[in-house]
Each structure stands twice: as C-alpha cells, then as structure tokens.
Design a protein around this motif. Structure first.
Motif, PDB file in Angstrom:
ATOM      1  N   PHE A 188      24.998  -2.424 -50.306  1.00 48.83           N
ATOM      2  CA  PHE A 188      26.131  -1.667 -50.839  1.00 48.83           C
ATOM      3  C   PHE A 188      25.675  -0.701 -51.933  1.00 48.83           C
ATOM      4  O   PHE A 188      26.064   0.474 -51.960  1.00 48.83           O
ATOM      5  N   ILE A 189      24.817  -1.179 -52.840  1.00 50.34           N
ATOM      6  CA  ILE A 189      24.288  -0.349 -53.921  1.00 50.34           C
ATOM      7  C   ILE A 189      23.458   0.800 -53.349  1.00 50.34           C
ATOM      8  O   ILE A 189      23.501   1.937 -53.838  1.00 50.34           O
ATOM      9  N   LEU A 190      22.697   0.525 -52.288  1.00 50.98           N
ATOM     10  CA  LEU A 190      21.888   1.561 -51.644  1.00 50.98           C
ATOM     11  C   LEU A 190      22.768   2.686 -51.109  1.00 50.98           C
ATOM     12  O   LEU A 190      22.487   3.872 -51.321  1.00 50.98           O
ATOM     13  N   VAL A 191      23.840   2.321 -50.416  1.00 52.55           N
ATOM     14  CA  VAL A 191      24.760   3.319 -49.864  1.00 52.55           C
ATOM     15  C   VAL A 191      25.391   4.138 -50.998  1.00 52.55           C
ATOM     16  O   VAL A 191      25.499   5.373 -50.906  1.00 52.55           O
ATOM     17  N   MET A 192      25.780   3.468 -52.084  1.00 52.96           N
ATOM     18  CA  MET A 192      26.366   4.163 -53.228  1.00 52.96           C
ATOM     19  C   MET A 192      25.382   5.156 -53.843  1.00 52.96           C
ATOM     20  O   MET A 192      25.747   6.280 -54.200  1.00 52.96           O
ATOM     21  N   VAL A 196      18.905   7.219 -58.413  1.00 56.49           N
ATOM     22  CA  VAL A 196      17.547   6.721 -58.132  1.00 56.49           C
ATOM     23  C   VAL A 196      17.412   5.281 -58.618  1.00 56.49           C
ATOM     24  O   VAL A 196      16.828   4.429 -57.933  1.00 56.49           O
ATOM     25  N   LEU A 197      17.961   5.013 -59.793  1.00 57.67           N
ATOM     26  CA  LEU A 197      17.937   3.648 -60.330  1.00 57.67           C
ATOM     27  C   LEU A 197      18.669   2.684 -59.398  1.00 57.67           C
ATOM     28  O   LEU A 197      18.218   1.554 -59.167  1.00 57.67           O
ATOM     29  N   MET A 198      19.790   3.127 -58.843  1.00 59.03           N
ATOM     30  CA  MET A 198      20.544   2.297 -57.905  1.00 59.03           C
ATOM     31  C   MET A 198      19.731   1.996 -56.647  1.00 59.03           C
ATOM     32  O   MET A 198      19.736   0.862 -56.150  1.00 59.03           O
ATOM     33  N   ILE A 199      19.020   3.006 -56.151  1.00 58.16           N
ATOM     34  CA  ILE A 199      18.224   2.820 -54.933  1.00 58.16           C
ATOM     35  C   ILE A 199      17.089   1.837 -55.188  1.00 58.16           C
ATOM     36  O   ILE A 199      16.799   0.964 -54.369  1.00 58.16           O
TER      37      ILE A 199
END
Length: 264
Positions: free
Chosen positions: A249-253, A118-121
């Motif tokens: 990229f971070i969203l996909v991860m 969630v933090l990454m998104i």
C-alpha cells in the motif's frame, strides 16, 4: 475530503500501535492531499501527530515491560541531536524554488513531497522484505552494534527533522538486527523513540510557523484512538504478517505522489 482524512488518521494510529511504525509514512500525504495543508507545514503537523500518538501507544508496552529504556537512550540521543540541527539549520536552507528548467519549477513543497515519496518507496521495500528484516545478523562486536545503532539513530533523526516521519521502518530492523532485541520489545521501544524524536522536532521549530491547534488536536485525537486500537489488536494479531500488505500500500502511495507531482 476532510472526512476521508479523519478516517485515514485512525489507520495512522492503528499502524503505529500494531507494527511500531509505518503510520508516520501516511501522515504527510494525508495532511497534504486530504486536508489541503502546505507540504512544509504538514511535516510540522506530522511530528506532533505521530509524536503524541506514539507516546500514548508506548504506555501499554511500557506497562507490559516491553520497552528497553537503555536502548531508547542509545538510539534516541543521536536522533534528537540530528532532528534539532535539521529543523533549525538544514530545512531553512532549502530555497522556495529548488530547480527551474524552462516551464518546469521544482518548488520547495514539491521537492519535499518527492523526497517523501522516495522515503515511502524505501520503507515499503523494507516492509515487504519481512524475512530479511527479521534476520539476526552475525557481527563481530556488541560495541560495533551499538555504534551502528547510534549512527542509524542519527540518520533517522535527519529524516524525521526533514520529512516529519518517525522512522519506525528503520528503527525496528536496527533494534532487532543490531541489538538483538525481541520483536515485541522492539515495537515498544520504537514507539518511545518515535515519540521523543517527533515531539522534540515539533517543539524545536514551533516558533517559526503558525499552528492551527483545533485541526491538529482533532487529527491527533483520532490518531490516538487508532493507536489504542492497534495496541489492543497487537495482542491478537501478529503485526509481522500484516507488514507486507501495508508495504505494498505504501509503495502504491509513493508512486502516486511521484506521478501526481511531476506530471499533473
């Protein structure tokens, strides 16, 4: 998979050196999925890797006069207090089995990874929305700005203590929007804050876990090489232009982690 982990470690450093954040978002997934490290231990390792590489990266910005020490103090002190309290009191309160329903068990490791996803998104959204991030907002009082920055510092400290993330994606917008700091200075100041936060978090809870120093040292050394490369590239490449691509990229991860932990 370790060879891919070492390659990814370079990009952790490059991201930190180039855009002042984002690298810490990669560290925990790299440690968990490429090095096979327990999620809780990965948050501890992440603090050291991000902290030591950010410290090295901040030197080049400091030599160029691109670090605001007063701002680092205003933002850093609340962060450090929050990190200490989180690592020593909040994190131990999370049970090994957070939630149980029929055949599904939400363990502490899965819970931490999902929170991290969630933090990454959220981080990816802030990176993709670069124009909104760089917009200088009008607020009535500089004192209010300082209080807001200190408050955000406390929030960053909680996230750093809980997830092992440096919080650069929150620090830089706060420095630019609230304290009116130029982007280059914000990046350098962010690295100082991240290094202090992360290293304080690491050493405040080091007694509770067993550290594999050889592995941690190798990953950290590679990340340091990456941040030196990133700092040099920052003289030639505008990090703001790369931020949206890195955000996607971070969203996909982040989405991958959610799907993997909940459905596979």
């Amino acid at each position: 998979m370790e060879i891919f982990g070492y390659i990814a470690s370079i990009f952790i450093g490059i991201s930190l050196g180039l855009i002042g954040g984002g690298g810490s978002i990669l560290t925990v997934p790299v440690l968990v999925y490429l090095f096979g490290i327990d999620a809780f231990l990965a948050t501890e390792y992440s603090l050291f890797i991000v902290g030591i590489s950010s410290l090295v990266g901040s030197f080049s910005y400091f030599k160029k006069g691109l670090v605001d020490l007063k701002t680092a103090f205003i933002f850093g002190v609340p962060s450090i207090v929050s990190i200490f309290l989180t690592r020593n009191f909040l994190l131990p309160l999370i049970p090994d089995e957070v939630f149980i329903m029929r055949n599904f068990v939400l363990t502490k490791n899965i819970f931490l990874l999902l929170v991290f996803a969630v933090l990454m998104i959220i981080a990816s959204y802030k990176m993709i929305q670069k124009k909104a991030e760089l917009k200088i907002e009008k607020v009535p009082s500089q004192n209010n700005n300082i209080l807001l920055a200190a408050g955000e510092g406390s929030v960053v400290g909680i996230l750093t203590g809980l997830m092992g993330a440096g919080g650069g994606f929150m620090i830089i917008p706060a420095l630019v929007n609230l304290l009116k700091i130029p982007m280059k200075v914000a990046i350098g100041t962010s690295l100082v804050i991240i290094s202090l936060n992360s290293l304080v978090g690491f050493f405040s809870s080091i007694d509770h876990i067993k550290i594999e120093w050889s592995l941690l040292g190798r990953i950290s050394a590679i990340a340091i090489i990456g941040i030196i490369i990133g700092s040099q590239l920052s003289n030639k490449i505008d990090g703001k232009k790369l931020k949206p691509a890195f955000g996607w990229f971070i969203l996909v991860m982040g989405i991958y982690i959610v799907i993997k932990e909940l459905f596979f």
